[in-house]
Design a protein around this motif. Structure first.
Motif, PDB file in Angstrom:
ATOM      1  N   PHE A 122      28.572 -96.082  40.643  1.00 16.15           N
ATOM      2  CA  PHE A 122      27.907 -95.890  41.926  1.00 16.15           C
ATOM      3  C   PHE A 122      28.713 -94.905  42.752  1.00 16.15           C
ATOM      4  CE2 PHE A 122      27.269 -97.104  46.440  1.00 16.15           C
ATOM      5  CZ  PHE A 122      25.920 -96.791  46.530  1.00 16.15           C
ATOM      6  N   ASP A 123      28.039 -93.854  43.211  1.00 16.07           N
ATOM      7  CA  ASP A 123      28.680 -92.861  44.064  1.00 16.07           C
ATOM      8  C   ASP A 123      27.642 -92.289  45.025  1.00 16.07           C
ATOM      9  OD1 ASP A 123      27.162 -91.069  42.552  1.00 16.07           O
ATOM     10  OD2 ASP A 123      28.839 -90.562  41.234  1.00 16.07           O
ATOM     11  N   GLU A 124      27.966 -91.147  45.604  1.00 15.87           N
ATOM     12  CA  GLU A 124      27.049 -90.572  46.590  1.00 15.87           C
ATOM     13  C   GLU A 124      25.710 -90.165  45.979  1.00 15.87           C
ATOM     14  OE1 GLU A 124      29.697 -87.358  44.926  1.00 15.87           O
ATOM     15  OE2 GLU A 124      29.957 -89.383  45.740  1.00 15.87           O
ATOM     16  N   ASN A 125      25.666 -90.072  44.651  1.00 14.40           N
ATOM     17  CA  ASN A 125      24.418 -89.719  43.977  1.00 14.40           C
ATOM     18  C   ASN A 125      23.600 -90.933  43.559  1.00 14.40           C
ATOM     19  OD1 ASN A 125      24.929 -86.861  44.039  1.00 14.40           O
ATOM     20  ND2 ASN A 125      26.438 -87.191  42.414  1.00 14.40           N
ATOM     21  N   GLY A 126      24.120 -92.130  43.838  1.00 15.37           N
ATOM     22  CA  GLY A 126      23.402 -93.347  43.507  1.00 15.37           C
ATOM     23  C   GLY A 126      23.982 -94.064  42.307  1.00 15.37           C
ATOM     24  N   PHE A 127      23.156 -94.870  41.635  1.00 11.95           N
ATOM     25  CA  PHE A 127      23.598 -95.674  40.503  1.00 11.95           C
ATOM     26  C   PHE A 127      23.486 -94.897  39.197  1.00 11.95           C
ATOM     27  CE2 PHE A 127      21.999 -98.919  43.520  1.00 11.95           C
ATOM     28  CZ  PHE A 127      23.154 -99.684  43.646  1.00 11.95           C
ATOM     29  N   GLY A 128      24.352 -95.267  38.255  1.00 12.86           N
ATOM     30  CA  GLY A 128      24.281 -94.697  36.913  1.00 12.86           C
ATOM     31  C   GLY A 128      24.665 -95.744  35.888  1.00 12.86           C
ATOM     32  N   GLY A 129      23.790 -95.982  34.918  1.00 15.55           N
ATOM     33  CA  GLY A 129      24.108 -96.941  33.870  1.00 15.55           C
ATOM     34  C   GLY A 129      25.163 -96.397  32.923  1.00 15.55           C
ATOM     35  N   MET A 130      26.062 -97.239  32.483  1.00 15.03           N
ATOM     36  CA  MET A 130      27.160 -96.831  31.611  1.00 15.03           C
ATOM     37  C   MET A 130      26.874 -97.062  30.127  1.00 15.03           C
ATOM     38  SD  MET A 130      30.389 -98.248  33.879  1.00 15.03           S
ATOM     39  CE  MET A 130      31.583 -97.882  32.582  1.00 15.03           C
ATOM     40  N   LEU A 131      25.738 -97.670  29.797  1.00 15.58           N
ATOM     41  CA  LEU A 131      25.482 -98.041  28.407  1.00 15.58           C
ATOM     42  C   LEU A 131      24.404 -97.171  27.766  1.00 15.58           C
ATOM     43  CD1 LEU A 131      25.687-101.935  28.577  1.00 15.58           C
ATOM     44  CD2 LEU A 131      27.510-100.249  28.383  1.00 15.58           C
ATOM     45  N   LYS A 132      24.353 -95.916  28.168  1.00 17.98           N
ATOM     46  CA  LYS A 132      23.374 -94.991  27.606  1.00 17.98           C
ATOM     47  C   LYS A 132      23.614 -94.799  26.111  1.00 17.98           C
ATOM     48  CE  LYS A 132      22.539 -92.289  31.823  1.00 17.98           C
ATOM     49  NZ  LYS A 132      23.329 -93.123  32.741  1.00 17.98           N
ATOM     50  N   GLY A 133      22.522 -94.587  25.375  1.00 18.30           N
ATOM     51  CA  GLY A 133      22.622 -94.328  23.953  1.00 18.30           C
ATOM     52  C   GLY A 133      22.626 -95.562  23.076  1.00 18.30           C
ATOM     53  N   LYS A 134      22.574 -96.731  23.671  1.00 19.68           N
ATOM     54  CA  LYS A 134      22.550 -97.973  22.910  1.00 19.68           C
ATOM     55  C   LYS A 134      21.110 -98.472  22.770  1.00 19.68           C
ATOM     56  CE  LYS A 134      27.083 -99.220  24.785  1.00 19.68           C
ATOM     57  NZ  LYS A 134      27.863 -98.822  23.597  1.00 19.68           N
ATOM     58  N   ARG A 135      20.905 -99.331  21.790  1.00 21.56           N
ATOM     59  CA  ARG A 135      19.609 -99.980  21.631  1.00 21.56           C
ATOM     60  C   ARG A 135      19.733-101.437  22.047  1.00 21.56           C
ATOM     61  NH1 ARG A 135      15.596-100.498  16.389  1.00 21.56           N
ATOM     62  NH2 ARG A 135      14.668 -98.698  17.403  1.00 21.56           N
ATOM     63  N   ALA A 136      18.685-101.964  22.660  1.00 21.64           N
ATOM     64  CA  ALA A 136      18.607-103.393  22.963  1.00 21.64           C
ATOM     65  C   ALA A 136      17.370-103.974  22.295  1.00 21.64           C
ATOM     66  CB  ALA A 136      18.550-103.637  24.467  1.00 21.64           C
ATOM     67  N   VAL A 137      17.532-105.139  21.709  1.00 26.21           N
ATOM     68  CA  VAL A 137      16.420-105.884  21.131  1.00 26.21           C
ATOM     69  C   VAL A 137      16.367-107.233  21.833  1.00 26.21           C
ATOM     70  CG1 VAL A 137      15.454-106.939  19.058  1.00 26.21           C
ATOM     71  CG2 VAL A 137      16.611-104.717  18.906  1.00 26.21           C
ATOM     72  N   VAL A 138      15.259-107.505  22.484  1.00 26.67           N
ATOM     73  CA  VAL A 138      15.084-108.751  23.231  1.00 26.67           C
ATOM     74  C   VAL A 138      14.088-109.618  22.479  1.00 26.67           C
ATOM     75  CG1 VAL A 138      14.306-109.802  25.387  1.00 26.67           C
ATOM     76  CG2 VAL A 138      15.583-107.630  25.437  1.00 26.67           C
ATOM     77  N   VAL A 139      14.535-110.789  22.044  1.00 22.28           N
ATOM     78  CA  VAL A 139      13.633-111.768  21.448  1.00 22.28           C
ATOM     79  C   VAL A 139      13.350-112.808  22.522  1.00 22.28           C
ATOM     80  CG1 VAL A 139      13.248-113.432  19.615  1.00 22.28           C
ATOM     81  CG2 VAL A 139      14.582-111.360  19.160  1.00 22.28           C
ATOM     82  N   ALA A 140      12.115-112.815  23.009  1.00 26.69           N
ATOM     83  CA  ALA A 140      11.733-113.651  24.146  1.00 26.69           C
ATOM     84  C   ALA A 140      10.810-114.766  23.667  1.00 26.69           C
ATOM     85  CB  ALA A 140      11.036-112.807  25.210  1.00 26.69           C
ATOM     86  N   ALA A 141      11.335-115.981  23.632  1.00 26.88           N
ATOM     87  CA  ALA A 141      10.523-117.140  23.246  1.00 26.88           C
ATOM     88  C   ALA A 141       9.967-117.800  24.494  1.00 26.88           C
ATOM     89  CB  ALA A 141      11.359-118.129  22.448  1.00 26.88           C
ATOM     90  N   ARG A 142       8.730-118.258  24.395  1.00 27.72           N
ATOM     91  CA  ARG A 142       8.093-118.937  25.531  1.00 27.72           C
ATOM     92  C   ARG A 142       7.109-119.965  25.018  1.00 27.72           C
ATOM     93  NH1 ARG A 142       5.745-113.717  26.817  1.00 27.72           N
ATOM     94  NH2 ARG A 142       7.621-113.225  28.016  1.00 27.72           N
ATOM     95  N   GLY A 143       6.984-121.042  25.751  1.00 28.42           N
ATOM     96  CA  GLY A 143       6.158-122.149  25.308  1.00 28.42           C
ATOM     97  C   GLY A 143       4.672-121.874  25.353  1.00 28.42           C
ATOM     98  N   LEU A 144       4.237-120.999  26.278  1.00 29.42           N
ATOM     99  CA  LEU A 144       2.823-120.684  26.449  1.00 29.42           C
ATOM    100  C   LEU A 144       2.503-119.315  25.860  1.00 29.42           C
ATOM    101  CD1 LEU A 144       2.358-121.859  30.157  1.00 29.42           C
ATOM    102  CD2 LEU A 144       2.086-123.197  28.062  1.00 29.42           C
ATOM    103  N   GLU A 145       1.239-118.964  25.920  1.00 30.16           N
ATOM    104  CA  GLU A 145       0.810-117.626  25.521  1.00 30.16           C
ATOM    105  C   GLU A 145       0.420-116.872  26.784  1.00 30.16           C
ATOM    106  OE1 GLU A 145      -2.206-115.514  22.318  1.00 30.16           O
ATOM    107  OE2 GLU A 145      -2.736-117.462  23.157  1.00 30.16           O
ATOM    108  N   TYR A 146       1.032-115.716  26.991  1.00 25.74           N
ATOM    109  CA  TYR A 146       0.835-114.958  28.214  1.00 25.74           C
ATOM    110  C   TYR A 146      -0.161-113.831  27.949  1.00 25.74           C
ATOM    111  CZ  TYR A 146       4.447-117.735  30.296  1.00 25.74           C
ATOM    112  OH  TYR A 146       5.152-118.796  30.793  1.00 25.74           O
ATOM    113  N   VAL A 147      -1.414-114.071  28.322  1.00 25.16           N
ATOM    114  CA  VAL A 147      -2.515-113.173  27.991  1.00 25.16           C
ATOM    115  C   VAL A 147      -2.811-112.265  29.171  1.00 25.16           C
ATOM    116  CG1 VAL A 147      -4.917-113.031  27.256  1.00 25.16           C
ATOM    117  CG2 VAL A 147      -3.462-114.905  26.432  1.00 25.16           C
ATOM    118  N   GLU A 148      -2.848-110.970  28.913  1.00 28.53           N
ATOM    119  CA  GLU A 148      -3.109-109.992  29.969  1.00 28.53           C
ATOM    120  C   GLU A 148      -4.453-110.253  30.641  1.00 28.53           C
ATOM    121  OE1 GLU A 148      -3.439-105.124  30.510  1.00 28.53           O
ATOM    122  OE2 GLU A 148      -2.855-105.995  28.585  1.00 28.53           O
TER     123      GLU A 148
END
Length: 209
Positions: A122-148
């Motif tokens: 964080f500086d005068e130019n705002g926020f910057g993420g430090m983990l660029k170039g990495k991949r994330a895989v999110v496995v999200a379990a939920r009890g219900l079915e979330y229908v659009e």
């Protein structure tokens, strides 16, 4: 060598649907080449509190003030956690949905590592993420079915996946893949089908690169 940080956010052990699907993804990665796994179980990791000396260390650092010995000790524990994220090529998160969000221990981990010069700048130019170039895989379990388009939908009630994706983007990760394991509370047949679909999706994702 692919370095994976595997974050387990469910306390259910081998009964965890999210963990089983995430493990299938990691196993598929291992079948393709050399993989090291740093497992971070938020329920057994003895995460430090974020109060007292840690909180004072944060504000001292933001103000450019020197840290006391106790503050340095507290901050080093936070930096050590952050280093596990920095050292990973992929971050795999296996989490259930609790009250439409994530378990409180997962939120606690995020509160610990989301710090200036740990996972973002964080500086005068705002926020910057430090983990660029990495991949994330999110496995999200939920009890219900979330229908659009229904009252039970991601846009109305999902503060699990939406929160994690916003956070991962904030710390610099844009390559984010999500696997949903839904209807885990609909009986054994529905759970078995959801697990099978999730495991197949996880294997396909790993094999696709």
């Amino acid at each position: 060598m692919t370095r994976v940080l595997f974050i387990k956010a469910s306390p259910r052990g081998t009964s965890s649907a999210s963990a089983r699907v995430a493990e299938a993804y990691i196993d598929a990665l291992k079948s393709k080449g050399s993989v090291t796994v740093d497992e971070l179980d938020v329920w057994n990791a003895n995460l430090p509190p974020f109060d007292g000396h840690a909180l004072e260390a944060k504000y001292a650092g933001l103000a450019g003030q020197p840290l006391s010995a106790d503050q340095q000790t507290a901050w080093k524990a936070i930096e050590a956690l952050g280093a596990r994220f920095q050292n990973a090529d992929q971050i795999v998160i296996a989490t259930p949905m609790w009250n439409f969000g994530v378990p409180y221990q997962m939120k606690h981990l995020i509160d610990l590592v989301t710090q200036k010069n740990v996972t973002f700048t964080f500086d005068e130019n705002g926020f910057g993420g430090m983990l660029k170039g990495k991949r994330a895989v999110v496995v999200a379990a939920r009890g219900l079915e979330y229908v659009e388009g229904t009252p039970i939908s991601e846009e109305n009630l999902d503060y699990q996946k939406a929160f994690l994706l916003s956070w991962l983007n904030f710390i610099g990760i844009s390559d984010i893949q999500t696997i949903r394991v839904e209807k885990t509370l609909f009986g054994e047949e529905a759970l078995t089908a959801s697990l099978a679909a999730g495991i197949n999706e996880a294997k396909a994702l790993a094999n696709a690169g």
